[in-house]
Structure formats: structure tokens, C-alpha cells
Design a protein around this motif. Structure first.
Motif, short mmCIF file in Angstrom:
data_model
loop_
_atom_site.label_atom_id
_atom_site.label_comp_id
_atom_site.label_asym_id
_atom_site.label_seq_id
_atom_site.Cartn_x
_atom_site.Cartn_y
_atom_site.Cartn_z
N ASN A 95 37.36 19.27 30.33
CA ASN A 95 37.78 20.88 30.07
C ASN A 95 37.92 21.75 31.59
OD1 ASN A 95 35.16 20.72 31.11
ND2 ASN A 95 34.17 21.21 29.37
N PHE A 96 37.97 22.73 31.45
CA PHE A 96 38.31 23.89 32.48
C PHE A 96 37.20 23.62 33.48
CE2 PHE A 96 38.49 27.51 35.02
CZ PHE A 96 39.71 27.73 35.63
N LYS A 110 45.19 29.34 34.99
CA LYS A 110 45.64 28.61 33.51
C LYS A 110 45.89 27.37 33.85
CE LYS A 110 46.22 33.11 31.10
NZ LYS A 110 44.97 33.29 30.55
N VAL A 111 45.56 26.38 32.69
CA VAL A 111 45.99 25.03 33.02
C VAL A 111 46.75 24.65 31.88
CG1 VAL A 111 45.11 22.52 32.95
CG2 VAL A 111 43.74 24.41 33.81
N HIS A 126 40.94 19.88 27.04
CA HIS A 126 40.83 21.26 26.44
C HIS A 126 41.68 21.90 27.79
CE1 HIS A 126 37.49 21.21 23.92
NE2 HIS A 126 37.26 20.14 24.46
N ALA A 127 42.55 22.79 27.34
CA ALA A 127 43.56 23.33 28.41
C ALA A 127 44.31 24.62 27.74
CB ALA A 127 44.68 22.41 28.69
N VAL A 146 42.94 20.41 22.64
CA VAL A 146 42.29 21.60 22.48
C VAL A 146 42.93 22.48 22.90
CG1 VAL A 146 40.41 22.81 21.83
CG2 VAL A 146 40.27 20.39 21.27
N ALA A 147 43.63 23.61 22.43
CA ALA A 147 43.99 24.62 23.37
C ALA A 147 43.14 25.78 23.45
CB ALA A 147 45.29 25.27 22.53
N LEU A 148 42.72 26.29 24.44
CA LEU A 148 41.80 27.29 24.75
C LEU A 148 42.29 28.79 24.49
CD1 LEU A 148 40.70 26.31 28.46
CD2 LEU A 148 39.44 25.75 26.32
#
Length: 148
Positions: A95-96, A110-111, A126-127, A146-148
Motif C-alpha cells: 500500500n501507499f 500519487k502511485v 493498493h495504488a 485495489v484502486a485508492l
């Protein structure tokens, strides 16, 4: 040695130019400003970019290009980087906070996960964005995006 015999070092002290104190000084008359013109007057200051009346460079060169202020800049992280991180840390969830802790992104980035390389482990990523090749590679390995 006495106080009255002290002198500064040779060449260390210069006398200031006494400008505009008569012709006998050698700097009277025009007071080192040359003859006439704006530069010889008091209060003269040149505007930045002024070229003596010639059309200045910033007006000669045409406007060029376009900056899209709605553009979103992403910090790209490739699958081969995820693969090496997964091997080093045995982590299953990326994740971030994980990316930030490992120095891949800073707090305002932003990733986006990009598709260079292959990933062999089933991981959850998660990005903010994913490329199509990255999604297919992660899901093919049994992972999840998983899109943030």
C-alpha cells in the motif's frame, strides 16, 4: 612600537572617489557619468528586459505550447520493483504507506503501477492507478489490485 606609529598594511586601505567636487579633482563636470542621455540623469533605472527601444526578446518570440493544469502526475512503480520488494520483505500487501516507508514515493505523490517485468507471488496492491498490463500480470499471479 607606539600607538601613534601604527599604520594599516600596504595597499589595504583605498581612498574613496570624491565625485563631482570640481574640475581640479579630475572627476568634476560629468562626474564619471559620460555625456547626456538617460544614464547620466539622477533617478535613472532601466526596466528589466529593456533593449533600448528595440522590440524585446520576450515580445519577439511567439507564445508556444500549453500547460494542462488538470494534469495528474503519477509516480510510476514497475512490477519488477514489486517483485524484488516481495522477495526481500515477504510482504503480501503493498500500500501507499509501504511504498513511502521504502522511499519509493513521498507523501504528496500519487502511485501508478506499471507493467515492466513479471511478478510471481500473489500480492495485493493498493495504488491510485494501474496500467492494463500490470493488472493482468498481478491477477495472473493470483494477486489483487485495489484502486485508492
Amino acid at each position: 612600537m607606539y600607538l601613534n606609529s601604527l599604520k594599516p598594511a600596504e595597499g589595504s586601505v583605498k581612498t574613496r572617489k570624491r565625485i563631482g567636487r570640481g574640475t581640479g579633482s579630475g572627476r568634476g563636470g560629468t562626474s564619471t557619468r559620460g555625456h547626456k542621455g538617460a544614464k547620466s540623469r539622477s533617478g535613472y533605472s532601466q526596466k528589466s528586459g529593456f533593449e533600448g527601444g528595440q522590440m524585446p526578446l520576450q515580445r519577439r518570440v511567439p507564445k508556444f505550447g500549453f500547460k494542462n493544469f488538470n494534469r495528474v502526475e503519477y509516480k510510476g512503480i514497475n512490477l519488477d520493483v514489486l517483485e524484488s520488494l516481495a522477495a526481500e520483505t515477504n510482504e503480501k500487501v503493498f500500500n501507499f504507506d509501504f511504498f513511502k516507508a521504502h522511499g519509493l514515493v513521498s507523501k504528496n505523490d500519487k502511485v501508478k503501477i506499471l507493467g515492466r517485468g513479471e511478478i510471481s507471488k500473489a500480492v495485493e496492491v493498493h495504488a491510485h492507478a494501474f496500467s492494463q498490463t500490470a493488472i493482468s500480470s498481478i491477477e495472473k499471479a493470483g494477486g489483487k489490485t485495489v484502486a485508492l
